[in-house]
Scaffold this motif. Structure first.
Motif, PDB file in Angstrom:
ATOM      1  N   ALA A   6       0.844  -1.200   0.000  1.00  0.00           N
ATOM      2  CA  ALA A   6       0.000   0.000   0.000  1.00  0.00           C
ATOM      3  C   ALA A   6       0.876   1.245   0.000  1.00  0.00           C
ATOM      4  CB  ALA A   6      -0.899  -0.002   1.234  1.00  0.00           C
ATOM      5  N   PRO A   7       0.410   2.323  -0.621  1.00  0.00           N
ATOM      6  CA  PRO A   7       1.174   3.568  -0.594  1.00  0.00           C
ATOM      7  C   PRO A   7       1.331   4.077   0.836  1.00  0.00           C
ATOM      8  CG  PRO A   7      -0.760   3.760  -2.020  1.00  0.00           C
ATOM      9  CD  PRO A   7      -0.831   2.439  -1.358  1.00  0.00           C
ATOM     10  N   THR A   8       2.417   4.760   1.072  1.00  0.00           N
ATOM     11  CA  THR A   8       2.662   5.356   2.378  1.00  0.00           C
ATOM     12  C   THR A   8       1.591   6.404   2.657  1.00  0.00           C
ATOM     13  OG1 THR A   8       5.026   5.033   2.081  1.00  0.00           O
ATOM     14  CG2 THR A   8       4.352   6.626   3.756  1.00  0.00           C
ATOM     15  N   PRO A   9       1.037   6.418   3.881  1.00  0.00           N
ATOM     16  CA  PRO A   9       0.043   7.450   4.202  1.00  0.00           C
ATOM     17  C   PRO A   9       0.650   8.841   4.070  1.00  0.00           C
ATOM     18  CG  PRO A   9       0.064   5.734   5.880  1.00  0.00           C
ATOM     19  CD  PRO A   9       1.244   5.488   4.983  1.00  0.00           C
ATOM     20  N   ARG A  18      -4.175   7.284   9.618  1.00  0.00           N
ATOM     21  CA  ARG A  18      -3.234   6.324   9.000  1.00  0.00           C
ATOM     22  C   ARG A  18      -3.817   4.923   8.978  1.00  0.00           C
ATOM     23  NH1 ARG A  18       0.378   8.917  12.395  1.00  0.00           N
ATOM     24  NH2 ARG A  18       0.461   7.055  13.715  1.00  0.00           N
ATOM     25  N   ALA A  19      -4.495   4.527  10.048  1.00  0.00           N
ATOM     26  CA  ALA A  19      -5.089   3.185  10.101  1.00  0.00           C
ATOM     27  C   ALA A  19      -6.159   3.028   9.020  1.00  0.00           C
ATOM     28  CB  ALA A  19      -5.688   2.926  11.482  1.00  0.00           C
ATOM     29  N   LEU A  45     -11.207  11.931  10.130  1.00  0.00           N
ATOM     30  CA  LEU A  45     -11.134  10.974  11.239  1.00  0.00           C
ATOM     31  C   LEU A  45     -10.190  11.474  12.332  1.00  0.00           C
ATOM     32  CD1 LEU A  45     -11.116   7.605   9.305  1.00  0.00           C
ATOM     33  CD2 LEU A  45     -12.785   8.305  11.038  1.00  0.00           C
ATOM     34  N   ASP A  46      -9.061  12.040  11.929  1.00  0.00           N
ATOM     35  CA  ASP A  46      -8.114  12.565  12.907  1.00  0.00           C
ATOM     36  C   ASP A  46      -8.714  13.739  13.682  1.00  0.00           C
ATOM     37  OD1 ASP A  46      -6.176  10.692  12.281  1.00  0.00           O
ATOM     38  OD2 ASP A  46      -5.154  12.011  10.858  1.00  0.00           O
TER      39      ASP A  46
END
Length: 125
Positions: A6-9, A18-19, A45-46
């Motif tokens: 998966a691409p880096t967040p 991130r999750a 979400l954050d």
């Protein structure tokens, strides 16, 4: 399901964002426009996580300008962000997972059984 890593967040995402990023990238591939929507969903979400911390610390009410108890502004903002998150996730147009389809089928079956039982009870009365 995607193949490979998966691409880096994106930088700046918190733990919850991130999750979510990683979970969705484990299951789906995204076009450029979808990726931008996903980034905003992760940021939302954050922000919700941060507002939840404020509410946990300060409570769901606060003091208004005239000394009256009012709903804490963080509660109001969280409500708006929840609506925003729902719209962002819907905009991603994700196909249902196999588990979602199975759960929906179970729900429909249970609802049909309950309806049949209710009709049977009404017929007896």
């Amino acid at each position: 399901m995607t193949e490979g890593k998966a691409p880096t967040p994106p930088r700046g995402l918190g733990k919850r964002g991130r999750a979510f990023w990683r979970q969705l990238h484990a299951d789906y591939e995204f076009e450029v426009a979808q990726t931008e929507v996903l980034i905003e969903a992760c940021r939302t979400l954050d922000r919700l996580e941060a507002l939840d911390a404020v509410i946990a610390d300060e409570g769901v009410t606060s003091e208004g300008s005239m000394g009256q108890r009012i709903v804490h502004p963080a509660v109001q903002e969280a409500r708006q962000l929840q609506i925003t998150l729902t719209r962002l996730v819907a905009a991603l147009e994700l196909p249902p997972s196999d588990e979602d389809v199975r759960a929906h089928e179970r729900w429909k079956t249970q609802r049909a059984k309950a309806g049949a039982a209710a009709r049977g009870l009404r017929a007896v009365n």
